[in-house]
Design an enzyme around this catalytic site. Structure first.
Site, PDB file in Angstrom:
ATOM      1  N   LYS A 120       0.943  -1.216   0.092  1.00 29.83           N
ATOM      2  CA  LYS A 120      -0.056   0.055   0.052  1.00 29.83           C
ATOM      3  C   LYS A 120       0.924   1.141  -0.092  1.00 29.83           C
ATOM      4  O   LYS A 120       1.413   1.451   0.948  1.00 29.83           O
ATOM      5  CB  LYS A 120      -0.910  -0.030   0.956  1.00 29.83           C
ATOM      6  CG  LYS A 120      -1.807   1.017   1.249  1.00 29.83           C
ATOM      7  CD  LYS A 120      -3.113   0.972   2.255  1.00 29.83           C
ATOM      8  CE  LYS A 120      -4.099   2.088   2.095  1.00 29.83           C
ATOM      9  NZ  LYS A 120      -3.548   3.406   2.196  1.00 29.83           N
ATOM     10  N   LYS A 125      -2.454  -2.646   7.757  1.00 38.94           N
ATOM     11  CA  LYS A 125      -1.751  -1.298   8.005  1.00 38.94           C
ATOM     12  C   LYS A 125      -0.256  -2.035   8.837  1.00 38.94           C
ATOM     13  O   LYS A 125      -0.427  -2.794   9.646  1.00 38.94           O
ATOM     14  CB  LYS A 125      -2.128  -0.364   8.674  1.00 38.94           C
ATOM     15  CG  LYS A 125      -3.355   0.544   8.018  1.00 38.94           C
ATOM     16  CD  LYS A 125      -2.713   1.054   6.834  1.00 38.94           C
ATOM     17  CE  LYS A 125      -3.476   2.353   6.619  1.00 38.94           C
ATOM     18  NZ  LYS A 125      -3.423   3.667   7.501  1.00 38.94           N
TER      19      LYS A 125
HETATM   20  S1  IVH Z   1      -6.545  -0.567  -4.438  1.00 40.06           S
HETATM   21  C1  IVH Z   1     -10.831  -0.695  -4.073  1.00 40.06           C
HETATM   22  N1  IVH Z   1      -4.040  -0.989  -4.114  1.00 40.06           N
HETATM   23  O1  IVH Z   1      -4.996   3.240  -0.987  1.00 40.06           O
HETATM   24  C2  IVH Z   1      -9.328  -0.454  -4.467  1.00 40.06           C
HETATM   25  N2  IVH Z   1      -4.882   0.835  -3.394  1.00 40.06           N
HETATM   26  O2  IVH Z   1      -6.846   3.454   1.178  1.00 40.06           O
HETATM   27  C3  IVH Z   1      -8.832   0.860  -4.328  1.00 40.06           C
HETATM   28  N3  IVH Z   1      -3.372   2.484  -2.306  1.00 40.06           N
HETATM   29  O3  IVH Z   1      -7.366   5.310  -2.633  1.00 40.06           O
HETATM   30  C4  IVH Z   1      -7.556   0.999  -4.627  1.00 40.06           C
HETATM   31  N4  IVH Z   1      -1.535   1.212  -2.730  1.00 40.06           N
HETATM   32  O4  IVH Z   1      -4.814   5.513  -3.144  1.00 40.06           O
HETATM   33  C5  IVH Z   1      -5.065  -0.340  -4.003  1.00 40.06           C
HETATM   34  N5  IVH Z   1      -1.847  -1.586  -4.170  1.00 40.06           N
HETATM   35  C6  IVH Z   1      -2.673  -0.865  -3.867  1.00 40.06           C
HETATM   36  C7  IVH Z   1      -2.602   0.749  -3.286  1.00 40.06           C
HETATM   37  C8  IVH Z   1      -3.476   1.589  -3.150  1.00 40.06           C
HETATM   38  C9  IVH Z   1      -1.930   2.513  -2.414  1.00 40.06           C
HETATM   39  C10 IVH Z   1      -4.109   3.636  -1.722  1.00 40.06           C
HETATM   40  C11 IVH Z   1      -5.107   3.965  -3.041  1.00 40.06           C
HETATM   41  C12 IVH Z   1      -6.356   4.163  -2.298  1.00 40.06           C
HETATM   42  C13 IVH Z   1      -6.191   4.057  -0.776  1.00 40.06           C
HETATM   43  C14 IVH Z   1      -7.272   3.298  -0.094  1.00 40.06           C
END
Ligand code: IVH
Length: 701
Positions: free
Chosen positions: A137, A335
């Site tokens: 993430k 997290k």
């Molecule tokens: S998936 C439903 N994959 O985290 C899918 N998000 O808290 C939504 N983010 O808005 C996103 N790395 O900005 C996804 N490998 C990853 C991610 C990721 C960072 C961020 C993204 C999203 C936020 C959600």
């Protein structure tokens, strides 16, 4: 805190309807307060890119609010910050309506949270087996990129999930975003990903801002958001931003893959940047393994990641699972423990370091960051404190990385009350009767060499210095003497048993037994540890001496050039500067150290005691596979499993049955075992086929 109390009060007093109504009013009031607080932080974070609290604290507020709203659904309103994804876009950019809303992610903060999500998901899928993908993430900001007829036409921020800001011009400056894609791409599609500023770019940017006297960014995410939302794309272009794509929003006019993993492979083939650390796994144990691995390794990543994301791989199953509000049921963010926090700096104190430096450090209002309570932080030197404008009484951002001493990033200027005090090291030091500043430990005169930022205690026999010298001498990377740490060093000096580290080698058992709480056995252990340390190689001994500017690497460099301490002692400045990697400052420091009579005497005493280190002889000719660990799965054509393992061992490698973090290669033959493969995938272990294996063995066909 207030809310928690109210909540319990209600549970306890449910008997009385009257009390219940009154208490409900109180909860409502508490919820309103939380919302105002969160909205304010949201605004600072998303609109101003300038938060006042850490992410962990923000998450905690959101969690409290969510929990209360779940408990009292009658108090949930549409304007609650839990009911929208982000904040409203700034007015200056055009608005983009997202064709499909950009979702957010539910969070897991513990193993239990993760398992609860997995159990729920499995139940919803009625026991159907499913694979998962694991990703980092990344701590940046979400963007959606639309391509029509192969051209990038629109780039937008997430905004509130439905409408974002049109930042196409800025995104076009990011080199890892393709401006056009191959003709075989769908005629109309949208990809989603995370724009981020790598740590190196972040540090560089903050350094520049520091010289320009601008406020520093608290973390790479704020820096990335601040950079992307610049009205002038030329500024964005200078910021070394990057992107990883993590989803295909939609695609028209072409069939696209039916799993997330294959979609990523597909997008990669179209020229998009996909994180190479993504993994496909088959069960939740492997998700946990991935999480554990990266909790340990994330400090070495070139970008900031604040957790992992686990996603159900099959897109059909994703559709089946659907969303709750803005959060998909098919994905979860797990997290990492927090590394940043905020707290109040109560006071700046000064301690005396090993080389006599007077080191300012911060005494903090204790705060828990990622489960560790932090009470003190390093502050380097006076110039640094002034440059960052850190004042006593300030609220500050705090950064903790692994085992190192926590650091203060900067003050939260907006939380100042006017009572904060600017720092002056001179003012902090005690004074002699002439009003001159003196060492807080021994009262000796303080000096500040020309051109240096540090102040020093002028007394080489300052007890604080001696103790740190002793501790350093015995520390792990130096002579590695078990049993001589902070308290033992202090005790030995206090009782007058040693005056410098060479004296350690002249301690008798009787001396040690005189110390409080020292039994026969511990005395023997200590003596044996001291005895063993006589055999340390030259590099460690040089490092252990504690010469200013000589760290472990520099000590190794010196040991590579001089075969004994005597040779090093005799070296002239010219000899030293002749060594690549050694400059004037270091050369002078070495010369100055060995010029001192005290130090010469100590080294003589070390030698008399039998500490006569030499450079370690070079390793015998390196074997081809020395230090490499192999696991073999499936059948090999060229030889049996046993033969293969023998070959590996003969070349200095090891062969194991199971894939672990130490495995360097998984050799995959025909009909490989599934568990070894998936484990290797989760751990990111390199997989090679038989042909590649033979090449490594030096057997070419
Ligand atoms: S998936 C439903 N994959 O985290 C899918 N998000 O808290 C939504 N983010 O808005 C996103 N790395 O900005 C996804 N490998 C990853 C991610 C990721 C960072 C961020 C993204 C999203 C936020 C959600």
């Amino acid at each position: 805190m207030f809310l928690r109390h109210t909540h319990y009060a209600i549970l306890n007093e449910k008997a009385s309807g009257q009390v219940l109504m009154e208490e409900l009013d109180k909860v409502k009031e508490g919820i309103e307060q939380l919302k105002t607080q969160i909205n304010r932080h949201n605004y600072r974070y998303y609109v101003l890119d300038n938060p006042e609290i850490s992410d962990a604290e923000y998450d905690e507020l959101m969690r409290e609010l969510k929990q209360l709203e779940e408990q009292y659904p009658q108090l949930l309103t549409l304007d609650s910050p839990t009911q929208r994804v982000g904040a409203a876009p700034a007015a200056a950019f055009g608005v983009v309506e997202h064709t499909l809303p950009l979702l957010s992610l539910g969070n897991a903060f513990s193993r239990d949270d993760l398992l609860a999500w997995y159990t729920r998901t499995s139940r919803l899928l009625a026991g159907e087996k499913f694979s998962l993908t694991c990703e980092h993430k990344i701590d940046g900001l979400a963007v959606a990129l639309t391509y029509i007829n192969g051209q990038l036409t629109t780039g937008a921020t997430r905004g509130d999930g439905f409408r974002g800001e049109n930042i196409t011009q800025n995104l076009r400056t990011i080199r890892s975003i393709p401006l056009s894609v191959a003709a075989e791409a769908p005629p109309h599609f949208e990809v989603r990903g995370e724009v981020f500023l790598p740590k190196a770019g972040f540090n560089k940017l903050n350094q520049e801002r520091e010289t320009e006297g601008l406020p520093l960014f608290a973390n790479p995410r704020n820096a990335a958001a601040g950079s992307v939302r610049q009205l002038d794309p030329r500024i964005t272009a200078k910021r070394q931003l990057d992107i990883y794509i993590y989803a295909l929003g939609y695609a028209e006019g072409k069939t696209t893959p039916t799993s997330h993993w294959e979609t990523m492979e597909y997008l990669k083939s179209l020229g998009f940047k996909i994180n190479p650390n993504n993994r496909l796994v088959s069960d939740i144990d492997q998700v946990e393994e991935y999480y554990r691995t990266w909790t340990e390794r994330r400090a070495n990543l070139p970008y900031e990641a604040d957790g992992i994301v686990a996603k159900v791989d099959s897109l059909t199953l994703q559709d089946k699972l659907g969303n709750v509000g803005h959060e998909p049921r098919w994905a979860i963010a797990y997290k990492f423990p927090a590394t940043q926090g905020t707290t109040r700096l109560k006071e700046i104190r000064v301690s005396v370091g090993r080389t006599g430096t007077l080191n300012p450090y911060a005494v903090l209002e204790p705060v828990s960051v990622g489960g560790v309570t932090i009470k003190q932080a390093a502050l380097h030197n006076e110039d640094d404190i002034r440059r960052k404008d850190i004042r006593e009484g300030d609220w500050v951002y705090l950064q903790r990385a692994g085992e190192v001493i926590p650091e203060i990033i900067g003050p939260i200027v907006s939380r100042r009350t006017g009572q904060e005090k600017e720092f002056s090291l001179r003012d902090k030091l005690p004074k002699n009767d002439k009003g001159q500043p003196v060492c807080p430990e021994c009262g000796a005169k303080v000096i500040k060499p020309e051109g240096e930022v540090m102040y020093y205690c002028s007394n080489a026999a300052c007890p604080a210095q001696l103790q740190q010298n002793l501790e350093h001498f015995a520390s792990r990377g130096a002579m590695d003497i078990r049993g001589i740490g902070e308290s033992m060093s202090a005790l030995l000096l206090e009782k007058g048993l040693v005056k410098n580290f060479a004296d350690l080698y002249y301690l008798g058992k009787g001396d040690i037994l005189k110390l409080d709480r020292m039994a026969e056995k511990s005395a023997d252990n200590l003596l044996s540890a001291i005895g063993k340390s006589k055999k340390r190689p030259l590099a460690r001994v040089i490092y252990a001496l504690g010469i200013r500017h000589i760290g472990e690497q520099m000590a190794q460099l010196l040991a590579d050039h001089f075969s004994s301490i005597d040779e090093l002692m005799d070296a002239t400045e010219e000899d030293l500067i002749g060594i690549p990697g050694i400059g004037y400052e270091i050369a002078e420091s070495i010369i100055a150290f060995f010029r001192q009579e005290d130090n010469k005497r100590i080294i003589l005493r070390l030698k008399d005691a039998g500490v006569v280190p030499k450079t370690e002889p070079a390793e015998p000719e390196e074997l081809l596979l020395a230090g490499q660990e192999f696991v073999i799965t499936g059948r090999l054509a060229a030889f049996s499993r046993e033969e293969a393992e023998e070959k590996v061992k003969a070349l200095g490698g090891t062969a194991k049955d199971n894939v672990t973090r130490n495995t360097n290669y998984l050799v995959v033959g025909t009909d490989p075992g599934g568990s070894k493969l998936t484990r290797a995938q989760a751990l990111g272990t390199k997989q090679i086929n038989e042909e590649e294996f033979l090449m490594l063995l030096g057997v070419t066909g």
